[in-house]
Write a protein that holds these residues in place. Sequence first.
Motif, PDB file in Angstrom:
ATOM      1  N   THR A 111       1.074  -1.021   0.197  1.00 56.80           N
ATOM      2  CA  THR A 111      -0.011   0.058   0.196  1.00 56.80           C
ATOM      3  C   THR A 111       0.954   1.341  -0.120  1.00 56.80           C
ATOM      4  OG1 THR A 111      -0.165  -0.047   2.463  1.00 56.80           O
ATOM      5  CG2 THR A 111      -1.929  -0.967   1.198  1.00 56.80           C
ATOM      6  N   PRO A 112       0.442   2.429  -0.776  1.00 51.83           N
ATOM      7  CA  PRO A 112       1.096   3.343  -0.697  1.00 51.83           C
ATOM      8  C   PRO A 112       1.090   4.357   0.741  1.00 51.83           C
ATOM      9  CG  PRO A 112      -0.720   3.916  -1.944  1.00 51.83           C
ATOM     10  CD  PRO A 112      -0.818   2.428  -1.688  1.00 51.83           C
ATOM     11  N   VAL A 113       1.896   5.361   0.606  1.00 52.87           N
ATOM     12  CA  VAL A 113       1.992   6.237   1.805  1.00 52.87           C
ATOM     13  C   VAL A 113       1.547   7.467   1.325  1.00 52.87           C
ATOM     14  CG1 VAL A 113       3.323   7.359   3.642  1.00 52.87           C
ATOM     15  CG2 VAL A 113       3.423   5.043   3.102  1.00 52.87           C
ATOM     16  N   ARG A 114       0.577   8.118   1.994  1.00 50.37           N
ATOM     17  CA  ARG A 114       0.107   9.419   1.450  1.00 50.37           C
ATOM     18  C   ARG A 114       0.828  10.655   2.341  1.00 50.37           C
ATOM     19  NH1 ARG A 114      -3.789   9.679  -2.326  1.00 50.37           N
ATOM     20  NH2 ARG A 114      -4.692   7.588  -2.698  1.00 50.37           N
ATOM     21  N   PHE A 115       1.347  11.608   1.505  1.00 54.85           N
ATOM     22  CA  PHE A 115       1.991  12.853   2.241  1.00 54.85           C
ATOM     23  C   PHE A 115       1.316  13.930   1.723  1.00 54.85           C
ATOM     24  CE2 PHE A 115       5.642   9.834   1.792  1.00 54.85           C
ATOM     25  CZ  PHE A 115       5.865   9.794   3.363  1.00 54.85           C
ATOM     26  N   GLY A 116       0.148  14.035   2.391  1.00 59.28           N
ATOM     27  CA  GLY A 116      -0.731  15.289   1.540  1.00 59.28           C
ATOM     28  C   GLY A 116      -1.494  14.691   0.535  1.00 59.28           C
ATOM     29  N   ARG A 117      -1.393  15.380  -0.591  1.00 56.26           N
ATOM     30  CA  ARG A 117      -2.112  14.789  -1.821  1.00 56.26           C
ATOM     31  C   ARG A 117      -1.142  13.942  -2.747  1.00 56.26           C
ATOM     32  NH1 ARG A 117      -4.116  19.916  -4.941  1.00 56.26           N
ATOM     33  NH2 ARG A 117      -4.117  18.613  -6.594  1.00 56.26           N
ATOM     34  N   SER A 118       0.198  13.777  -2.197  1.00 56.89           N
ATOM     35  CA  SER A 118       1.402  12.960  -2.874  1.00 56.89           C
ATOM     36  C   SER A 118       1.052  11.430  -2.467  1.00 56.89           C
ATOM     37  CB  SER A 118       2.573  13.518  -2.707  1.00 56.89           C
ATOM     38  OG  SER A 118       2.799  14.763  -3.062  1.00 56.89           O
ATOM     39  N   VAL A 119       1.254  10.525  -3.416  1.00 56.04           N
ATOM     40  CA  VAL A 119       1.119   9.066  -3.152  1.00 56.04           C
ATOM     41  C   VAL A 119       2.420   8.631  -3.504  1.00 56.04           C
ATOM     42  CG1 VAL A 119       0.038   6.988  -3.790  1.00 56.04           C
ATOM     43  CG2 VAL A 119      -1.213   9.075  -3.918  1.00 56.04           C
ATOM     44  N   ARG A 120       3.251   7.935  -2.430  1.00 58.74           N
ATOM     45  CA  ARG A 120       4.362   7.454  -2.721  1.00 58.74           C
ATOM     46  C   ARG A 120       4.660   5.995  -2.080  1.00 58.74           C
ATOM     47  NH1 ARG A 120       8.174  12.273  -3.620  1.00 58.74           N
ATOM     48  NH2 ARG A 120       6.469  13.669  -3.906  1.00 58.74           N
ATOM     49  N   TRP A 121       5.621   5.163  -2.575  1.00 59.98           N
ATOM     50  CA  TRP A 121       5.681   4.059  -2.161  1.00 59.98           C
ATOM     51  C   TRP A 121       7.232   3.702  -1.851  1.00 59.98           C
ATOM     52  CZ3 TRP A 121       2.325   5.275  -6.144  1.00 59.98           C
ATOM     53  CH2 TRP A 121       1.203   4.328  -6.121  1.00 59.98           C
ATOM     54  N   ASN A 122       7.499   2.805  -1.114  1.00 59.61           N
ATOM     55  CA  ASN A 122       8.771   2.429  -0.528  1.00 59.61           C
ATOM     56  C   ASN A 122       9.373   1.238  -1.518  1.00 59.61           C
ATOM     57  OD1 ASN A 122      11.180   1.181   0.296  1.00 59.61           O
ATOM     58  ND2 ASN A 122      10.370   1.231   2.684  1.00 59.61           N
ATOM     59  N   PRO A 123      10.220   1.793  -2.520  1.00 64.51           N
ATOM     60  CA  PRO A 123      10.887   0.717  -3.365  1.00 64.51           C
ATOM     61  C   PRO A 123      11.306  -0.629  -2.921  1.00 64.51           C
ATOM     62  CG  PRO A 123      12.110   2.683  -3.363  1.00 64.51           C
ATOM     63  CD  PRO A 123      11.030   3.011  -2.474  1.00 64.51           C
ATOM     64  N   GLU A 124      11.885  -0.663  -1.727  1.00 67.98           N
ATOM     65  CA  GLU A 124      12.475  -1.894  -1.093  1.00 67.98           C
ATOM     66  C   GLU A 124      11.139  -3.017  -1.068  1.00 67.98           C
ATOM     67  OE1 GLU A 124      14.339  -1.377   2.447  1.00 67.98           O
ATOM     68  OE2 GLU A 124      16.008   0.057   1.321  1.00 67.98           O
ATOM     69  N   VAL A 125      10.086  -2.476  -0.525  1.00 69.32           N
ATOM     70  CA  VAL A 125       8.633  -3.282  -0.473  1.00 69.32           C
ATOM     71  C   VAL A 125       8.326  -3.748  -1.708  1.00 69.32           C
ATOM     72  CG1 VAL A 125       6.573  -3.448   0.585  1.00 69.32           C
ATOM     73  CG2 VAL A 125       8.315  -2.190   1.709  1.00 69.32           C
ATOM     74  N   ILE A 126       8.369  -2.978  -2.652  1.00 66.87           N
ATOM     75  CA  ILE A 126       7.963  -3.193  -4.035  1.00 66.87           C
ATOM     76  C   ILE A 126       8.828  -4.367  -4.664  1.00 66.87           C
ATOM     77  CG2 ILE A 126       7.627  -2.527  -6.343  1.00 66.87           C
ATOM     78  CD1 ILE A 126       6.567   0.044  -5.313  1.00 66.87           C
ATOM     79  N   ASP A 127      10.195  -4.021  -4.394  1.00 67.16           N
ATOM     80  CA  ASP A 127      11.487  -5.256  -4.945  1.00 67.16           C
ATOM     81  C   ASP A 127      10.973  -6.523  -4.160  1.00 67.16           C
ATOM     82  OD1 ASP A 127      12.624  -3.263  -6.317  1.00 67.16           O
ATOM     83  OD2 ASP A 127      14.280  -3.010  -4.949  1.00 67.16           O
ATOM     84  N   ALA A 128      10.665  -6.564  -3.124  1.00 70.14           N
ATOM     85  CA  ALA A 128      10.164  -7.574  -2.292  1.00 70.14           C
ATOM     86  C   ALA A 128       9.096  -8.382  -3.025  1.00 70.14           C
ATOM     87  CB  ALA A 128      10.050  -7.555  -0.796  1.00 70.14           C
ATOM     88  N   PHE A 129       8.028  -7.471  -2.990  1.00 71.29           N
ATOM     89  CA  PHE A 129       6.818  -8.016  -3.675  1.00 71.29           C
ATOM     90  C   PHE A 129       6.850  -8.680  -5.181  1.00 71.29           C
ATOM     91  CE2 PHE A 129       3.085  -7.351  -6.523  1.00 71.29           C
ATOM     92  CZ  PHE A 129       2.088  -7.964  -6.003  1.00 71.29           C
ATOM     93  N   LEU A 130       7.657  -8.180  -6.044  1.00 77.60           N
ATOM     94  CA  LEU A 130       7.971  -8.522  -7.445  1.00 77.60           C
ATOM     95  C   LEU A 130       8.937  -9.774  -7.321  1.00 77.60           C
ATOM     96  CD1 LEU A 130       8.606  -5.343  -9.158  1.00 77.60           C
ATOM     97  CD2 LEU A 130       6.570  -6.529  -9.167  1.00 77.60           C
ATOM     98  N   THR A 131       9.757  -9.985  -6.394  1.00 80.15           N
ATOM     99  CA  THR A 131      10.608 -11.191  -6.212  1.00 80.15           C
ATOM    100  C   THR A 131       9.803 -12.272  -5.770  1.00 80.15           C
ATOM    101  OG1 THR A 131      12.485  -9.775  -5.945  1.00 80.15           O
ATOM    102  CG2 THR A 131      12.468 -11.912  -5.284  1.00 80.15           C
ATOM    103  N   GLN A 132       8.870 -11.780  -4.656  1.00 78.75           N
ATOM    104  CA  GLN A 132       7.834 -13.193  -4.259  1.00 78.75           C
ATOM    105  C   GLN A 132       7.146 -13.283  -5.535  1.00 78.75           C
ATOM    106  OE1 GLN A 132       5.231 -11.680  -1.407  1.00 78.75           O
ATOM    107  NE2 GLN A 132       4.642 -13.733  -0.863  1.00 78.75           N
ATOM    108  N   GLN A 133       6.567 -12.519  -6.543  1.00 74.06           N
ATOM    109  CA  GLN A 133       5.600 -12.971  -7.726  1.00 74.06           C
ATOM    110  C   GLN A 133       6.420 -13.733  -8.537  1.00 74.06           C
ATOM    111  OE1 GLN A 133       2.305 -12.242  -7.770  1.00 74.06           O
ATOM    112  NE2 GLN A 133       2.746 -11.621  -5.565  1.00 74.06           N
ATOM    113  N   GLU A 134       7.744 -13.515  -8.713  1.00 73.81           N
ATOM    114  CA  GLU A 134       8.577 -14.271  -9.632  1.00 73.81           C
ATOM    115  C   GLU A 134       8.763 -15.940  -9.311  1.00 73.81           C
ATOM    116  OE1 GLU A 134      11.935 -12.323 -10.232  1.00 73.81           O
ATOM    117  OE2 GLU A 134      11.130 -10.552 -11.519  1.00 73.81           O
TER     118      GLU A 134
END
Length: 60
Positions: A36-59
């Motif tokens: 899930t993303p983190v919201r900073f006001g109107r901005s939506v951002r992600w932690n790339p380390e967590v996305i890397d782990a997710f994509l690795t798990q999907q592979e």
Amino acid sequence: MQTKNPVYQPIAKLCERYQVSRTTFWRWSKAPGFPTPVRFGRSVRWNPEVIDAFLTQQEA
């Protein structure tokens, strides 16, 4: 292992990092288990380390 101060990145940086379009990234974000993303006001951002782990798990 997560860093003490995670760096959250906007979608533009993440699309560049993973070499995908914004449409593809948003499609990924709708997948079950995608971080899930983190919201900073109107901005939506992600932690790339967590996305890397997710994509690795999907592979696996």
